[in-house]
Design a protein around this motif. Structure first.
Motif, mmCIF file in Angstrom:
data_model
loop_
_atom_site.group_PDB
_atom_site.id
_atom_site.type_symbol
_atom_site.label_atom_id
_atom_site.label_comp_id
_atom_site.label_asym_id
_atom_site.label_seq_id
_atom_site.Cartn_x
_atom_site.Cartn_y
_atom_site.Cartn_z
ATOM 1 N N THR A 100 0.835 -1.206 0.000
ATOM 2 C CA THR A 100 0.000 0.000 0.000
ATOM 3 C C THR A 100 0.866 1.251 0.000
ATOM 4 O O THR A 100 2.035 1.219 0.398
ATOM 5 N N VAL A 119 0.820 5.182 1.438
ATOM 6 C CA VAL A 119 0.171 5.971 2.486
ATOM 7 C C VAL A 119 0.565 7.430 2.315
ATOM 8 O O VAL A 119 1.748 7.759 2.192
ATOM 9 N N GLU A 120 -0.445 8.305 2.317
ATOM 10 C CA GLU A 120 -0.239 9.751 2.172
ATOM 11 C C GLU A 120 -0.888 10.459 3.346
ATOM 12 O O GLU A 120 -2.115 10.402 3.516
ATOM 13 N N THR A 145 -3.363 8.438 5.279
ATOM 14 C CA THR A 145 -4.409 7.777 4.511
ATOM 15 C C THR A 145 -3.786 6.682 3.658
ATOM 16 O O THR A 145 -2.881 6.946 2.856
ATOM 17 N N GLN A 146 -4.287 5.459 3.849
ATOM 18 C CA GLN A 146 -3.700 4.308 3.184
ATOM 19 C C GLN A 146 -4.434 4.019 1.875
ATOM 20 O O GLN A 146 -5.665 3.895 1.847
ATOM 21 N N HIS A 147 -3.655 3.910 0.806
ATOM 22 C CA HIS A 147 -4.223 3.657 -0.518
ATOM 23 C C HIS A 147 -3.739 2.314 -1.036
ATOM 24 O O HIS A 147 -2.556 1.985 -0.924
ATOM 25 N N ASP A 183 -1.641 8.104 -9.852
ATOM 26 C CA ASP A 183 -2.989 8.485 -9.409
ATOM 27 C C ASP A 183 -4.036 8.039 -10.422
ATOM 28 O O ASP A 183 -5.151 7.654 -10.054
ATOM 29 N N SER A 207 -3.441 3.712 -8.168
ATOM 30 C CA SER A 207 -3.797 4.043 -6.793
ATOM 31 C C SER A 207 -4.632 5.315 -6.820
ATOM 32 O O SER A 207 -5.096 5.737 -7.894
ATOM 33 N N SER A 208 -4.834 5.919 -5.661
ATOM 34 C CA SER A 208 -5.623 7.150 -5.591
ATOM 35 C C SER A 208 -5.066 8.026 -4.485
ATOM 36 O O SER A 208 -5.070 7.645 -3.308
ATOM 37 N N PHE A 209 -4.552 9.185 -4.857
ATOM 38 C CA PHE A 209 -3.966 10.082 -3.863
ATOM 39 C C PHE A 209 -3.904 11.486 -4.441
ATOM 40 O O PHE A 209 -4.021 11.692 -5.661
ATOM 41 N N GLU A 210 -3.726 12.452 -3.573
ATOM 42 C CA GLU A 210 -3.581 13.849 -3.983
ATOM 43 C C GLU A 210 -2.637 14.526 -3.003
ATOM 44 O O GLU A 210 -3.011 14.846 -1.875
#
Length: 341
Positions: free
Chosen positions: A229, A231-232, A235-237, A258, A277-280
């Motif tokens: 995973t 993590v940002e 928040t774990q993606h 992303d 994945s999904s992050f910003e």
């Protein structure tokens, strides 16, 4: 008659030659003197034929006291010499005192010999050695110190008459003197799977769906990224394989994006595994990024700040050795040299 005369002359000649040898001595003769050398370890000392003896009076980690005694009815002249072996020797200072008077004060390995000292029969001298580290964050190993008390018959050059050497050997330790070694040097490169490059703030357009993170396997063995995973800021993606393979060979790169389509619009790569994945990531605040394995163990983490570089100038933030700096974006490949702060 002639026969008897020859014998008489021969006897007289022989007698004359013998007389010359007795009166004149044999040519090229050499004088020899008896000498003696004693060796001791710690505070055990053997008797000396010249009449000098040594004994350890007191000692601790940072000092040593030794007494030199003349136990024969003759004056002696002696000097102190030192020899050293071990890693800590070069990081040690010593203060040497003889009967309370300073003889030497400086680096241990800088002392070689004292000036000769006359010691009367039945007299004694006291020597004290105080040790301290030169660098409190330097070498903390051992140093084997050998003090030699070299005595000689008074009035003669050393080694030309009766002489004696008493040797006192002991060990000083840097750690016992409070030395704390410096931390081990940081590795020059990654030793596991690491976050290697981050594109978090593009130069033009919206960052949405265009941010990406590159990881690198420097472990020396293949690593399966299944179940890993990203993590940002806590928040774990999840990481879903989009193309390529989940197994990252040693020396290979992989990309966490992303959005695969958004990434493909900016970059064209081949032979590199891509995980969706999904992050910003924030452009104006610190972001803490983590890479975790399938057991939720943190494998690598970085604190990304705009001041680190790559903030809206077209550059990414890349790792070069153990340093992070702004680099030309190279997704799926080795980073270029730093181009900014």
């Amino acid at each position: 008659m002639t026969h008897n005369l020859i014998h008489t002359i021969s006897y007289r000649t022989f007698a004359a030659l013998m007389l010359l040898f007795v009166l004149g001595g044999m040519p090229n003769t050499a004088q020899a003197y008896f000498g003696d050398q004693e060796t001791s370890e710690e505070n055990v000392f053997s008797a000396s034929s010249l009449g000098i003896a040594a004994a350890v009076l007191d000692e601790d980690d940072d000092f040593r006291e030794v007494e030199i005694v003349v136990d024969e009815d003759s004056d002696v002249e002696y000097r102190l010499t030192g020899s050293y072996s071990g890693s800590f020797c070069g990081n040690a200072d010593v203060l040497i005192q003889q009967n309370g008077n300073e003889v030497y004060n400086g680096p241990l390995i800088g002392f070689s010999a004292s000036a000769p000292t006359l010691l009367a029969s039945s007299g004694s001298d006291q020597w004290r050695f105080n040790f301290s580290p030169i660098d409190g964050n330097g070498d903390d190993g051992d140093c084997i110190v050998t003090w030699s008390y070299e005595a000689n018959q008074n009035g003669y050059a050393y080694g030309q008459a009766f002489f004696d050497v008493e040797t006192d050997q002991h060990t000083i330790n840097g750690a016992a003197l409070g030395v704390v070694p410096p931390p081990a040097p940081s590795p020059t490169g990654p030793s596991s799977v690491t976050i290697n490059e981050v594109m978090y703030d593009l130069a033009t357009g919206d960052d949405t769906a265009r941010e990406w993170v590159e990881v690198y396997n420097g472990s020396g063995a293949p690593v399966d990224l299944s179940g890993w995973t990203f993590v940002e800021n806590g928040t774990q993606h999840g990481m879903t394989l989009d193309s390529g393979t989940t197994t990252l060979a040693s020396g290979e790169y992989a990309l966490i994006v992303d959005d695969p389509a958004g990434f493909a619009g900016d970059h064209s790569v081949s032979g590199v595994s891509i995980f969706d994945s999904s992050f910003e990531m924030a452009n104006s605040a610190t972001s803490t990024l983590e890479l975790r394995d399938s057991t939720d163990t943190v494998i690598d983490t970085i604190d990304l700040t705009p001041a680190s570089g790559g903030n809206g100038d077209g550059n990414s933030l890349g790792r070069t050795g153990i340093t992070w700096c702004a680099t030309v974006p190279t997704p799926g490949d080795a980073n270029d040299v730093c181009v900014g702060p």
